[in-house]
Design a protein around this motif. Structure first.
Motif, short mmCIF file in Angstrom:
data_model
loop_
_atom_site.label_atom_id
_atom_site.label_comp_id
_atom_site.label_asym_id
_atom_site.label_seq_id
_atom_site.Cartn_x
_atom_site.Cartn_y
_atom_site.Cartn_z
N SER A 82 -10.59 -7.08 -0.46
CA SER A 82 -9.94 -7.33 -1.74
C SER A 82 -8.46 -6.94 -1.75
O SER A 82 -7.72 -7.32 -2.65
CB SER A 82 -10.66 -6.58 -2.86
OG SER A 82 -10.65 -5.18 -2.60
N LEU A 83 -8.02 -6.17 -0.75
CA LEU A 83 -6.64 -5.70 -0.71
C LEU A 83 -5.72 -6.72 -0.03
O LEU A 83 -6.11 -7.38 0.93
CB LEU A 83 -6.54 -4.37 0.03
CG LEU A 83 -7.27 -3.17 -0.58
CD1 LEU A 83 -7.05 -1.95 0.29
CD2 LEU A 83 -6.80 -2.91 -2.01
N SER A 84 -4.50 -6.81 -0.52
CA SER A 84 -3.49 -7.62 0.15
C SER A 84 -2.91 -6.82 1.31
O SER A 84 -3.08 -5.59 1.39
CB SER A 84 -2.38 -8.00 -0.83
OG SER A 84 -1.64 -6.84 -1.21
N GLY A 85 -2.17 -7.50 2.18
CA GLY A 85 -1.53 -6.80 3.27
C GLY A 85 -0.54 -5.76 2.77
O GLY A 85 -0.44 -4.65 3.32
N LYS A 86 0.19 -6.08 1.70
CA LYS A 86 1.14 -5.14 1.13
C LYS A 86 0.44 -3.91 0.59
O LYS A 86 0.91 -2.78 0.77
CB LYS A 86 1.93 -5.81 0.02
CG LYS A 86 3.00 -4.92 -0.60
CD LYS A 86 3.78 -5.64 -1.69
CE LYS A 86 4.83 -4.72 -2.31
NZ LYS A 86 5.59 -5.41 -3.39
N GLN A 87 -0.71 -4.11 -0.04
CA GLN A 87 -1.47 -2.96 -0.57
C GLN A 87 -1.98 -2.07 0.55
O GLN A 87 -1.99 -0.85 0.43
CB GLN A 87 -2.63 -3.46 -1.43
CG GLN A 87 -2.21 -4.04 -2.76
CD GLN A 87 -3.35 -4.69 -3.51
OE1 GLN A 87 -4.18 -5.41 -2.93
NE2 GLN A 87 -3.44 -4.43 -4.80
N ILE A 88 -2.40 -2.69 1.64
CA ILE A 88 -2.86 -1.91 2.80
C ILE A 88 -1.70 -1.09 3.37
O ILE A 88 -1.85 0.09 3.70
CB ILE A 88 -3.47 -2.83 3.87
CG1 ILE A 88 -4.79 -3.41 3.37
CG2 ILE A 88 -3.67 -2.07 5.19
CD1 ILE A 88 -5.40 -4.46 4.26
N ALA A 89 -0.53 -1.71 3.48
CA ALA A 89 0.65 -0.98 3.97
C ALA A 89 0.95 0.21 3.07
O ALA A 89 1.27 1.31 3.55
CB ALA A 89 1.84 -1.91 4.05
N GLU A 90 0.84 0.01 1.77
CA GLU A 90 1.10 1.12 0.83
C GLU A 90 0.07 2.23 1.00
O GLU A 90 0.41 3.42 0.91
CB GLU A 90 1.07 0.57 -0.61
CG GLU A 90 2.27 -0.32 -0.93
CD GLU A 90 2.14 -1.02 -2.28
OE1 GLU A 90 1.02 -0.98 -2.86
OE2 GLU A 90 3.12 -1.63 -2.73
N GLU A 91 -1.18 1.86 1.24
CA GLU A 91 -2.21 2.86 1.49
C GLU A 91 -1.87 3.69 2.74
O GLU A 91 -1.99 4.91 2.74
CB GLU A 91 -3.58 2.18 1.68
CG GLU A 91 -4.22 1.70 0.41
CD GLU A 91 -4.82 2.86 -0.36
OE1 GLU A 91 -5.55 3.67 0.23
OE2 GLU A 91 -4.51 2.97 -1.56
N MET A 92 -1.45 3.00 3.79
CA MET A 92 -1.11 3.69 5.03
C MET A 92 0.09 4.61 4.82
O MET A 92 0.14 5.73 5.35
CB MET A 92 -0.82 2.68 6.13
CG MET A 92 -2.03 1.90 6.58
SD MET A 92 -1.59 0.70 7.87
CE MET A 92 -3.24 0.09 8.31
N LEU A 93 1.05 4.16 4.08
CA LEU A 93 2.26 4.95 3.83
C LEU A 93 1.95 6.19 2.99
O LEU A 93 2.69 7.18 3.05
CB LEU A 93 3.33 4.10 3.14
CG LEU A 93 4.03 3.08 4.04
CD1 LEU A 93 4.84 2.12 3.20
CD2 LEU A 93 4.92 3.79 5.08
N SER A 94 0.88 6.14 2.23
CA SER A 94 0.53 7.28 1.39
C SER A 94 0.06 8.47 2.21
O SER A 94 -0.06 9.58 1.70
CB SER A 94 -0.55 6.90 0.38
OG SER A 94 -1.82 6.73 1.00
N VAL B 285 5.36 0.52 7.81
CA VAL B 285 4.53 1.64 8.26
C VAL B 285 5.02 2.14 9.61
O VAL B 285 5.14 3.35 9.84
CB VAL B 285 3.05 1.23 8.34
CG1 VAL B 285 2.19 2.40 8.81
CG2 VAL B 285 2.55 0.72 6.99
N MET B 286 5.34 1.21 10.50
CA MET B 286 5.82 1.59 11.82
C MET B 286 7.18 2.29 11.71
O MET B 286 7.45 3.28 12.40
CB MET B 286 5.94 0.35 12.72
CG MET B 286 4.63 -0.42 12.89
SD MET B 286 3.29 0.56 13.62
CE MET B 286 2.12 0.60 12.24
N ALA B 287 8.03 1.79 10.81
CA ALA B 287 9.34 2.41 10.62
C ALA B 287 9.20 3.83 10.07
O ALA B 287 9.93 4.75 10.48
CB ALA B 287 10.18 1.56 9.66
N ASP B 288 8.25 4.02 9.16
CA ASP B 288 8.03 5.35 8.60
C ASP B 288 7.50 6.31 9.67
O ASP B 288 7.91 7.48 9.71
CB ASP B 288 7.04 5.25 7.45
CG ASP B 288 6.84 6.59 6.74
OD1 ASP B 288 7.78 7.05 6.07
OD2 ASP B 288 5.74 7.17 6.88
#
Length: 220
Positions: free
Chosen positions: A207-219, A83-86
């Protein structure tokens, strides 16, 4: 337990959650005052902080009901590095600078919050404090770059002494709607909290994993 609650009480006071991270340079507040399908108008989207006063409607605590986890541990352990890289690709800071910025923003030792009816429980590890909260209106904040945000405010009506007197939600939503994440500010001084714009503990569903949260942020 008393020692843990005292420690949490101090943490709650110091933390004193929204503006969105990109909104962190708040300038003024004016009186009374996430789902990603927010409406757009000629100025932009409500998510980005562009809305008319008459779009702001009262919200109930049920909009934030659920079991929520802090995203701070995922920043610390590197899960949010993509997320930070994006952000660095599209913004004016390096990935490291964004990470430092969000480290200040996300930082909290309240790693879990459970909202059920009027009860809000703050967890610090296995220790917790709980309070009953009633609506206390909202405030519209105006930021330096021209966009705005809304703080939906709730006042403690009963509960543990260590639970904060006020909690203020900010989630890019300006009318009744279930939140999918939020920034939370808490403390004992309603007015002082409105001036807090550098630390905005942020919560996503447990209920979300850290990876899922990162994907949400990237969206976004």
């Amino acid at each position: 337990m008393n020692k843990a609650i005292t420690t949490l009480s101090c943490a709650l006071a110091v933390s004193a959650i929204l503006t969105c991270a990109e909104m962190a340079a708040a300038q003024t507040s004016s009186g009374n005052n996430h789902n990603h399908s927010h409406s757009h108008d000629k100025m932009g989207s409500t998510y980005d902080g562009y809305f008319d006063d008459d779009q702001v409607k009262a919200r109930e605590l049920s909009d934030w009901e659920g079991d929520w986890q802090s995203v701070y541990p995922y920043l610390v352990d590197g899960t949010l590095d993509p997320v930070m890289a994006d952000k660095a690709k599209h913004g004016d800071k390096s990935a490291g600078e964004y990470r430092a910025y969000y480290d200040t923003g996300y930082k909290t030792d309240v790693d879990r919050i459970v909202i059920n009816g009027k009860k809000v429980t703050f967890f610090r590890g296995k220790d917790s404090v709980v309070g009953d909260y009633e609506t206390d209106g909202h405030e519209i904040l105006t930021y330096k770059k021209g966009n705005r945000g809304v703080r939906f405010i709730f006042r403690k009506s009963a509960g543990d002494d260590a639970a904060p007197r006020f909690i203020q939600f900010s989630d890019h939503i300006v009318a009744p709607e279930k939140a999918d994440h939020y920034h939370l500010y808490w403390g004992n001084d309603r007015a002082a909290l409105l001036n807090e714009v550098t630390n905005w503990p942020t919560y996503y569903p447990a209920s979300l994993s850290g990876k899922q949260i990162a994907e949400e942020m990237l969206s976004h």
